[in-house]
Design a protein around this motif. Structure first.
Motif, PDB file in Angstrom:
ATOM      1  N   GLY A  79       0.766  -1.079  -0.099  1.00  0.00           N
ATOM      2  CA  GLY A  79       0.165   0.080   0.080  1.00  0.00           C
ATOM      3  C   GLY A  79       0.869   1.355   0.012  1.00  0.00           C
ATOM      4  N   THR A  80       0.210   2.526   0.009  1.00  0.00           N
ATOM      5  CA  THR A  80       1.064   3.755  -0.103  1.00  0.00           C
ATOM      6  C   THR A  80       1.179   4.244   1.312  1.00  0.00           C
ATOM      7  OG1 THR A  80       0.013   4.161  -2.225  1.00  0.00           O
ATOM      8  CG2 THR A  80       0.971   6.054  -1.009  1.00  0.00           C
ATOM      9  N   GLN A  81       2.274   4.555   1.740  1.00  0.00           N
ATOM     10  CA  GLN A  81       2.739   4.961   3.130  1.00  0.00           C
ATOM     11  C   GLN A  81       2.985   6.357   3.092  1.00  0.00           C
ATOM     12  OE1 GLN A  81       2.655   2.927   5.647  1.00  0.00           O
ATOM     13  NE2 GLN A  81       2.299   1.323   3.720  1.00  0.00           N
ATOM     14  N   LEU A  82       1.989   7.169   3.528  1.00  0.00           N
ATOM     15  CA  LEU A  82       1.649   8.721   3.382  1.00  0.00           C
ATOM     16  C   LEU A  82       2.918   9.367   4.373  1.00  0.00           C
ATOM     17  CD1 LEU A  82      -2.166   8.838   3.475  1.00  0.00           C
ATOM     18  CD2 LEU A  82      -0.474   8.647   1.431  1.00  0.00           C
ATOM     19  N   PHE A  83       2.915  10.890   3.873  1.00  0.00           N
ATOM     20  CA  PHE A  83       3.717  11.446   4.743  1.00  0.00           C
ATOM     21  C   PHE A  83       3.436  12.002   6.070  1.00  0.00           C
ATOM     22  CE2 PHE A  83       4.546  16.048   5.736  1.00  0.00           C
ATOM     23  CZ  PHE A  83       6.173  16.219   5.745  1.00  0.00           C
ATOM     24  N   ASP A  84       4.318  11.922   6.921  1.00  0.00           N
ATOM     25  CA  ASP A  84       4.246  12.188   8.367  1.00  0.00           C
ATOM     26  C   ASP A  84       5.185  13.113   8.903  1.00  0.00           C
ATOM     27  OD1 ASP A  84       3.663  12.453  10.917  1.00  0.00           O
ATOM     28  OD2 ASP A  84       4.342  10.173  11.502  1.00  0.00           O
ATOM     29  N   PRO A  85       4.842  14.491   9.287  1.00  0.00           N
ATOM     30  CA  PRO A  85       5.689  15.250   9.434  1.00  0.00           C
ATOM     31  C   PRO A  85       6.593  14.999  10.591  1.00  0.00           C
ATOM     32  CG  PRO A  85       3.483  16.256   9.804  1.00  0.00           C
ATOM     33  CD  PRO A  85       3.325  15.072   8.918  1.00  0.00           C
ATOM     34  N   ALA A  86       6.046  14.414  11.615  1.00  0.00           N
ATOM     35  CA  ALA A  86       6.925  14.218  12.871  1.00  0.00           C
ATOM     36  C   ALA A  86       7.989  12.966  12.514  1.00  0.00           C
ATOM     37  CB  ALA A  86       6.244  13.660  13.764  1.00  0.00           C
ATOM     38  N   GLN A  87       7.898  12.477  11.332  1.00  0.00           N
ATOM     39  CA  GLN A  87       8.876  11.366  11.006  1.00  0.00           C
ATOM     40  C   GLN A  87       9.620  11.467   9.731  1.00  0.00           C
ATOM     41  OE1 GLN A  87       6.667   7.870  10.462  1.00  0.00           O
ATOM     42  NE2 GLN A  87       8.415   6.732   9.760  1.00  0.00           N
ATOM     43  N   HIS A  88       9.046  12.161   8.554  1.00  0.00           N
ATOM     44  CA  HIS A  88       9.834  12.189   7.445  1.00  0.00           C
ATOM     45  C   HIS A  88      10.649  13.618   7.275  1.00  0.00           C
ATOM     46  CE1 HIS A  88       6.652   9.164   6.469  1.00  0.00           C
ATOM     47  NE2 HIS A  88       7.740   8.506   6.466  1.00  0.00           N
ATOM     48  N   SER A  89      11.741  13.325   6.923  1.00  0.00           N
ATOM     49  CA  SER A  89      12.548  14.325   6.520  1.00  0.00           C
ATOM     50  C   SER A  89      12.718  14.695   5.111  1.00  0.00           C
ATOM     51  CB  SER A  89      14.224  14.056   6.838  1.00  0.00           C
ATOM     52  OG  SER A  89      14.495  13.012   5.941  1.00  0.00           O
ATOM     53  N   LEU A  90      13.251  15.692   4.797  1.00  0.00           N
ATOM     54  CA  LEU A  90      13.558  16.152   3.164  1.00  0.00           C
ATOM     55  C   LEU A  90      13.881  14.995   2.289  1.00  0.00           C
ATOM     56  CD1 LEU A  90      13.256  18.178   1.065  1.00  0.00           C
ATOM     57  CD2 LEU A  90      15.373  19.263   1.610  1.00  0.00           C
ATOM     58  N   THR A  91      15.037  14.422   2.985  1.00  0.00           N
ATOM     59  CA  THR A  91      15.655  13.151   2.238  1.00  0.00           C
ATOM     60  C   THR A  91      14.562  11.936   2.026  1.00  0.00           C
ATOM     61  OG1 THR A  91      17.674  13.573   3.343  1.00  0.00           O
ATOM     62  CG2 THR A  91      17.525  11.326   2.411  1.00  0.00           C
ATOM     63  N   ASP A  92      13.610  11.893   3.049  1.00  0.00           N
ATOM     64  CA  ASP A  92      12.732  10.937   2.930  1.00  0.00           C
ATOM     65  C   ASP A  92      11.658  11.438   1.791  1.00  0.00           C
ATOM     66  OD1 ASP A  92      13.632   9.379   4.817  1.00  0.00           O
ATOM     67  OD2 ASP A  92      12.322  10.508   6.392  1.00  0.00           O
ATOM     68  N   VAL A  93      11.329  12.521   1.535  1.00  0.00           N
ATOM     69  CA  VAL A  93      10.536  13.312   0.481  1.00  0.00           C
ATOM     70  C   VAL A  93      11.215  13.071  -0.967  1.00  0.00           C
ATOM     71  CG1 VAL A  93       9.417  15.269  -0.694  1.00  0.00           C
ATOM     72  CG2 VAL A  93       9.594  14.980   1.962  1.00  0.00           C
ATOM     73  N   VAL A  94      12.572  13.256  -0.891  1.00  0.00           N
ATOM     74  CA  VAL A  94      13.346  12.864  -2.193  1.00  0.00           C
ATOM     75  C   VAL A  94      13.110  11.458  -2.600  1.00  0.00           C
ATOM     76  CG1 VAL A  94      15.824  12.735  -3.099  1.00  0.00           C
ATOM     77  CG2 VAL A  94      14.757  14.883  -1.990  1.00  0.00           C
ATOM     78  N   ASN A  95      13.405  10.449  -1.502  1.00  0.00           N
ATOM     79  CA  ASN A  95      13.336   9.033  -1.977  1.00  0.00           C
ATOM     80  C   ASN A  95      11.851   8.635  -2.178  1.00  0.00           C
ATOM     81  OD1 ASN A  95      15.769   8.747  -1.212  1.00  0.00           O
ATOM     82  ND2 ASN A  95      15.541   8.303   1.134  1.00  0.00           N
ATOM     83  N   ALA A  96      10.934   9.395  -1.467  1.00  0.00           N
ATOM     84  CA  ALA A  96       9.367   9.022  -1.930  1.00  0.00           C
ATOM     85  C   ALA A  96       9.305   9.268  -3.305  1.00  0.00           C
ATOM     86  CB  ALA A  96       8.550   9.691  -1.064  1.00  0.00           C
ATOM     87  N   ILE A  97       9.755  10.690  -3.885  1.00  0.00           N
ATOM     88  CA  ILE A  97       9.634  11.067  -5.253  1.00  0.00           C
ATOM     89  C   ILE A  97      10.192  10.015  -6.176  1.00  0.00           C
ATOM     90  CG2 ILE A  97       9.919  12.891  -7.009  1.00  0.00           C
ATOM     91  CD1 ILE A  97       9.371  14.810  -4.721  1.00  0.00           C
ATOM     92  N   ASN A  98      11.476   9.642  -5.659  1.00  0.00           N
ATOM     93  CA  ASN A  98      12.358   8.895  -6.645  1.00  0.00           C
ATOM     94  C   ASN A  98      11.724   7.349  -6.641  1.00  0.00           C
ATOM     95  OD1 ASN A  98      14.017  10.756  -7.610  1.00  0.00           O
ATOM     96  ND2 ASN A  98      15.496  10.430  -5.738  1.00  0.00           N
ATOM     97  N   ASN A  99      11.402   6.849  -5.354  1.00  0.00           N
ATOM     98  CA  ASN A  99      10.505   5.489  -5.356  1.00  0.00           C
ATOM     99  C   ASN A  99       9.173   5.535  -6.292  1.00  0.00           C
ATOM    100  OD1 ASN A  99      12.366   4.576  -3.881  1.00  0.00           O
ATOM    101  ND2 ASN A  99      11.609   5.194  -1.745  1.00  0.00           N
ATOM    102  N   THR A 100       8.434   6.474  -6.028  1.00  0.00           N
ATOM    103  CA  THR A 100       7.164   6.341  -6.657  1.00  0.00           C
ATOM    104  C   THR A 100       7.289   6.686  -8.297  1.00  0.00           C
ATOM    105  OG1 THR A 100       6.437   7.538  -4.792  1.00  0.00           O
ATOM    106  CG2 THR A 100       4.730   7.191  -6.294  1.00  0.00           C
TER     107      THR A 100
END
Lengths: 157, 707
Positions: free
Chosen positions: B498-519
């Protein structure tokens, strides 16, 4: 009737404008310590307030003449018809002027009270400092300290 | 012993006494226009008596002392009132200038330009593909920013002017303090009560104390002669007999107040400036650390009366971090460092109850020799009450109140307006689409560290607190055909089903970059560039942004309208500024299409004018009103504050004037009275002279007996 109501409200509106001016004049006299001028203006204010009261009672009578159950002008808004917006506008202006007058009255009251307190404090200091302490017989026959108020006459009856 | 000789002696004494009376009357008449001069008079006393027959015989008159007519009680009361009066006088005079900044009757001010900005979006919504309407949006937005900047700059100028007055007043106060101490030393030498009253020196001292009371609230304790103490209203000694104390203006001080036995060897460091003092209270002991557990602290901007709260209303708690992870608190970045070097992580443990005070502005300190300086900067709590442990009167109180409490609050409210305008506009705009799709997009907001959770206070992201958990959508298109080739939510953990959504308390900018690259890795390349998000489309593709429930795009500054987070840094997103095709009037619809006739985003932005938004400052509870209403309420506050200052000035000035009149009734020179005294002493002098000539005639008679 509409015309008489509008005339009455216009008179009230103008009277409140005059009241505001008089209150500001009174405050200016108060600031410059002119008690006699304050008194003179106060008489005018009281007279104006009396006239305003008379106008209020008059308009209440007119409202009840239109509808005996009605307490306020808005209760007879339908009867006033196309004059209602003009009435509403005058009521809003009267309300704003009333609030300004209330604020100004509060200011004058606060200043007058503070000046009174300041003078009273000074007089009390004089009483304390300059009225001699005299020993006198108390009701049980012992000496007790008394501090008589300043008086023109002294002695015992 | 009675006799002609004693008669001559008595006459001579009367002659001298009358002459002294005339001289003192002359001194009074001469000083009728001298400011601060107190009327003087001679105390006459009948001289010693000699026992004789038929009874005691007097030996004439003696002028015992020259006293000054002065009411100390009234003077103290006057000085207190005069301090208050001067405080509100300064406040009222300057508040009139502040009002001018917000007066829009003659110029196009914030209110009008704000209305134009929203009207432009309304106009664009009627013709979404229109180039001139897009250009209007841009130019009126620039106009709005310029007007906001001007208002803020005007207020800053007033603060600077006030600061210059503060510097002058502190110099004047220090001089007066020294002069009063010097007069006390002179009085100690010259004054011999009952014999040689130093009336002139007393007058000079009273004048100096009055001048000092105009600058700050003072109390005096007079133990006679030079033993005279001047204190601030709160009790800080300014003059003690011949000793003078010092006041100093100092900038950016931190004071620490640790519990007894604490082994914490560090202190608080900060960057930024603010009009308020930050009281930092440790509420949970621990060490200063990059991770968990770290000591926890709370912050107050009014000396501990109210504490900073989050939007939910709970008191906000921050973690004690070293410099590399400094946390954003109000308008400052705060961190803990070693006392010797703030960039070094301190050792030891903070205890619950340890407090630190950060004063990120120029403040006034009272220096007592061999002791810690005491902060006496006037302070007004957010409840409107004065901190009575500080200065509360005089022009200094008025100037500090104006600079810190009044203009400080107005500027912060103006900043909040700009901050909310930027966020609310970007929040809507970042989910819209313009006339072109992106081949690359660069975030305008920078993080401090790409590996820190974006929602944390230490992330350095301007709008980190606005982020929420949820889904962010991206659409990828074939650049040649315009066909949508991929779309969906960013997946923050492809390893999980399933799709794991963004959580501001957990995800960093690197995580956002990885999420875009992964998706969307087949079509896009995301990276961290200069601690900002960078997205590049692979050859043959372009992309657009869709619905974003998290605020991630707006917070990272992609597909936004504004850049910056305050009036100073506020500008247009460079992409929007250079290419009006990126002004978003429409949005990407459910079919993945972006139509040039779509007005969804423009309409939503036009509706923002009527939409209640949550606006908060560090000292106000969050309010929910439209941006226009918020600005109008700010103008209202300025008007009320000005009116309040005017009334307080009228009030205090009337009471001070009344007290001054009373003092003048006692100490002032009345020429009529002096003239009658002059005549009285002149006649006394003539009578005394007559007495001497009578004695002379008696001698003549006695000497003529032998002839």
């Amino acid at each position: 009737m509409n015309r008489r109501i509008l005339e009455n409200l216009t008179r009230q509106h103008q009277a409140l404008k005059v009241l505001g001016t008089l209150q500001q004049e009174e405050f200016a006299h108060l600031k410059d310590f002119r008690p006699q001028s304050v008194g003179a203006v106060e008489f005018s204010i009281q007279e104006l307030m009396r006239q305003l009261m008379a106008e209020r009672l008059e308009i209440k009578r007119m409202v009840q003449a239109i509808d005996p159950q009605a307490q306020r002008l808005r209760h007879v808004a339908g009867v006033l018809g196309e004059d209602w917006p003009r009435v509403q506008e005058l009521l809003d202006r009267i309300d704003a002027l009333e609030q300004a007058s209330a604020k100004q009255a509060e200011k004058s009251y606060t200043l007058a009270l503070a000046l009174f307190d300041q003078s009273t404090g000074y007089v009390n200091l004089f009483k304390k400092s300059f009225t001699a302490n005299k020993p006198a017989y108390g009701p049980r026959g012992a000496f007790q300290s008394t501090k008589p108020a300043p008086a023109m006459l002294r002695g015992a009856l | 012993m009675a006799g002609i000789t004693s008669l001559l002696n008595t006459g001579m004494k009367a002659l001298n006494a009358s002459q002294l009376g005339i001289e003192v009357t002359g001194q009074n008449i001469a000083n009728v226009n001298t400011t601060g001069y107190s009327r003087q008079r001679v105390v006459f006393k009948d001289d010693m008596y000699i026992d004789s027959s038929p009874g005691q015989m007097g030996t004439g008159v003696k002028a015992t002392e020259i006293i000054r007519m002065f009411d100390e009680y009234i003077e103290q009361a006057y000085n207190l009132r005069s301090s208050s009066s001067q405080r509100y006088n300064v406040l009222y005079q300057n508040m009139q200038s502040v009002e001018t900044t917000f007066n829009e009757s003659t110029t196009d001010g914030i209110s009008k330009t704000l209305a134009s900005f929203f009207q432009d979006w309304q106009n664009l919504s009627l013709d979404p593909s229109s180039y001139p309407q897009r250009q209007n949006v841009i130019s009126d937005a620039q106009n709005l920013m310029s007007v906001l900047r001007q208002a803020s700059a005007d207020l800053t100028d007033l603060q600077r002017q006030t600061e210059a007055s503060i510097v002058d007043d502190v110099t004047a106060a220090n001089n007066l303090i020294k002069e009063i101490a010097a007069i006390n030393q002179q009085i100690a030498v010259h004054d011999d009560p009952g014999n040689n009253n130093a009336n002139g020196l007393y007058d000079q001292r009273a004048i100096k104390v009055r001048a000092l009371a105009q600058l700050m609230d003072v109390k005096t304790i007079d133990n006679g002669g030079g033993n005279f103490t001047v204190l601030t209203g709160a009790g800080h000694t300014l003059v003690d007999g011949g000793s003078a104390f010092d006041l100093r203006l100092e900038n950016g001080k931190v004071t620490r107040n640790l519990l007894p036995g604490s082994n914490f060897n560090g202190t608080v460091g900060f960057s930024g400036a603010d009009s308020f003092e930050y009281t930092i209270r440790v509420v949970q002991g621990g060490v200063v650390s990059n991770g968990n557990p770290a000591a926890q602290f709370q912050v107050s901007l009014d000396g501990g009366v109210t504490w900073l709260r989050s939007d939910s209303g709970a008191i906000k708690t921050f973690s004690a971090r070293p410099q590399a992870q400094s946390v954003g608190v109000g308008n400052l970045s705060i961190y803990f460092g070693a006392q010797s070097n703030s960039s070094v992580t301190p050792t030891g443990t903070l205890q619950a109850g340890d407090t630190f005070t950060v004063v990120p502005k120029t403040a006034l300190y009272w220096y007592q020799s061999a002791s810690t300086p005491v902060n006496i900067t006037p302070q007004t709590y957010f409840t409107g009450q004065d901190n009575t442990n500080r200065l509360t009167g005089g022009s200094l109180a008025g100037e500090f109140e104006l600079r810190d409490y009044d203009i400080g609050r107005y500027k912060e409210r103006l900043e909040s307006l700009a901050n909310s305008l930027i966020w609310e506009t970007n929040r809507i705009h970042s989910q819209g689409s313009g006339l072109s799709m992106f081949t690359d997009a660069t975030g305008t907001y920078q993080v401090r560290n790409a590996n820190l959770a974006l929602g944390s206070d230490a992330s350095g992201l301007a709008y980190s607190s606005k982020l929420s958990a949820g889904a962010s959508t991206l659409y990828v298109y074939n650049a040649a055909t315009g066909a949508c080739v991929s779309n969906g939510f960013l997946d923050f953990d492809p390893a999980q089903p399933g799709t794991q959504l963004f959580d501001p308390a957990q995800h960093s900018l690197t995580d956002v970059v990885n999420a875009i690259n992964n998706t969307f890795g087949s079509f896009l390349t995301a990276s961290v560039s200069n601690n900002k998000l960078q997205i590049d489309a692979k050859p043959g593709y372009n992309f657009g942004f869709g619905t974003d429930a998290t605020g991630l795009y707006a917070a990272l500054g992609v597909n936004t309208f504004f850049d910056g987070s305050d009036i100073h840094s506020m500008t247009l997103n460079p992409l929007v500024g250079s290419n009006t095709n990126f002004v978003n009037a429409g949005h990407i619809n459910g079919a993945g299409e972006s139509n040039s006739g779509d007005n969804t985003t423009a309409k939503a932005l036009a509706d923002l004018a009527k939409k209640d938004v949550t606006i908060r400052t560090t000292f106000d509870a969050p309010t929910s009103q439209t941006l226009q209403e918020y600005f109008n309420s700010l103008v209202g506050v300025v008007g009320v504050d000005t009116e309040k200052a005017k009334f307080n000035y009228d009030f205090e000035n009337s009471l001070a004037t009344e007290l001054n009149n009373r003092q003048l009734a006692v100490a002032g020179v009345n020429l009529d009275e002096e003239m009658s005294n002059l005549v009285k002493f002149q006649h006394s002098y003539q009578a005394a002279a007559k007495m001497i000539s009578t004695a002379d005639q008696m001698w003549q008679t006695v000497l003529g007996l032998k002839q």
